[in-house]
Design an enzyme around this catalytic site. Structure first.
Site, PDB file in Angstrom:
ATOM      1  N   ILE A  71      40.660  39.637  36.618  1.00 58.17           N
ATOM      2  CA  ILE A  71      41.097  41.007  36.887  1.00 58.17           C
ATOM      3  C   ILE A  71      41.607  41.560  35.565  1.00 58.17           C
ATOM      4  CG2 ILE A  71      43.386  40.289  37.651  1.00 58.17           C
ATOM      5  CD1 ILE A  71      43.251  42.649  39.690  1.00 58.17           C
ATOM      6  N   ALA A  72      41.124  42.732  35.202  1.00 57.81           N
ATOM      7  CA  ALA A  72      41.493  43.296  33.908  1.00 57.81           C
ATOM      8  C   ALA A  72      41.446  44.816  33.967  1.00 57.81           C
ATOM      9  CB  ALA A  72      40.546  42.790  32.823  1.00 57.81           C
ATOM     10  N   GLU A 105      45.172  31.993  38.992  1.00 57.33           N
ATOM     11  CA  GLU A 105      45.918  31.477  37.855  1.00 57.33           C
ATOM     12  C   GLU A 105      46.269  32.650  36.962  1.00 57.33           C
ATOM     13  OE1 GLU A 105      43.247  28.349  39.357  1.00 57.33           O
ATOM     14  OE2 GLU A 105      42.694  30.208  38.342  1.00 57.33           O
ATOM     15  N   ASN A 110      52.402  35.961  30.865  1.00 57.23           N
ATOM     16  CA  ASN A 110      51.969  37.281  31.315  1.00 57.23           C
ATOM     17  C   ASN A 110      52.842  37.728  32.493  1.00 57.23           C
ATOM     18  OD1 ASN A 110      50.693  39.621  32.087  1.00 57.23           O
ATOM     19  ND2 ASN A 110      48.627  38.762  31.989  1.00 57.23           N
ATOM     20  N   TYR A 117      51.310  40.414  41.081  1.00 62.06           N
ATOM     21  CA  TYR A 117      50.929  39.455  42.120  1.00 62.06           C
ATOM     22  C   TYR A 117      52.075  39.204  43.093  1.00 62.06           C
ATOM     23  CZ  TYR A 117      47.147  38.716  38.784  1.00 62.06           C
ATOM     24  OH  TYR A 117      46.089  38.910  37.927  1.00 62.06           O
TER      25      TYR A 117
END
Length: 168
Positions: A71-72, A105, A110, A117
């Site tokens: 995911i970016a 993960e 980060n 999350y």
């Protein structure tokens, strides 16, 4: 995400993850299992109205467990809610894949992503030592056991006007 999205996705991937970017072949491999009746992968891109790819995300699903593969979001989209929209799309697809849990993960350094999350109900369950290379950075493994726990829809979040998620 479709094959024609790979050039802009690779540009974004290389700019965000210069030391451990996925290869074009890795994306091709994932997309190969995303568009057939027994698909176990789901990949999406987010585009601005002008067509610029500003984010992407992917999910694998096997035996009732979803795994966020990637995911970016473009740096200029950080803080706009785009990451939450992409994650919500993956969780929606996990439900469609009949997953009872979702794993991911995230780099231990980060914190911004970890907070996202956690807002969705993911909880830490362990570590993978030296998971991210180079640098030998540990990964925090997180799990979402209740797919109905995600926060309310963020489609109308300020700063997202003109951004649409393209499914593929």
């Amino acid at each position: 995400m479709r094959w024609w999205d790979l050039d802009p996705v690779m540009e974004l991937e290389d700019s965000l993850f210069p030391d451990d970017a996925w290869s074009r072949g890795m994306f091709w491999s994932e997309l190969a299992d995303a568009r057939h009746p027994a698909a176990t992968r789901h990949y999406v891109v987010a585009e601005e109205t002008g067509g610029r790819v500003v984010g992407y995300a992917g999910l694998a699903a096997v035996a009732g467990t979803g795994d966020v593969q990637t995911i970016a979001t473009a740096r200029d989209q950080w803080g706009t809610g785009l990451g939450a929209r992409l994650l919500r799309e993956l969780l929606h697809q996990a439900t469609a894949f009949e997953c009872h849990e979702v794993l991911l993960e995230v780099r231990v350094d980060n914190v911004r992503a970890q907070r996202l999350y956690e807002r969705f109900g993911f909880e830490p369950i362990g570590f993978r030592r030296g998971y991210y290379q180079p640098g030998n950075v540990d990964a925090l493994v997180m799990r979402l056991a209740d797919l109905t726990a995600a926060p309310a829809d963020t489609r109308e979040t300020p700063g997202l006007q003109g951004t649409e998620t393209t499914h593929g």
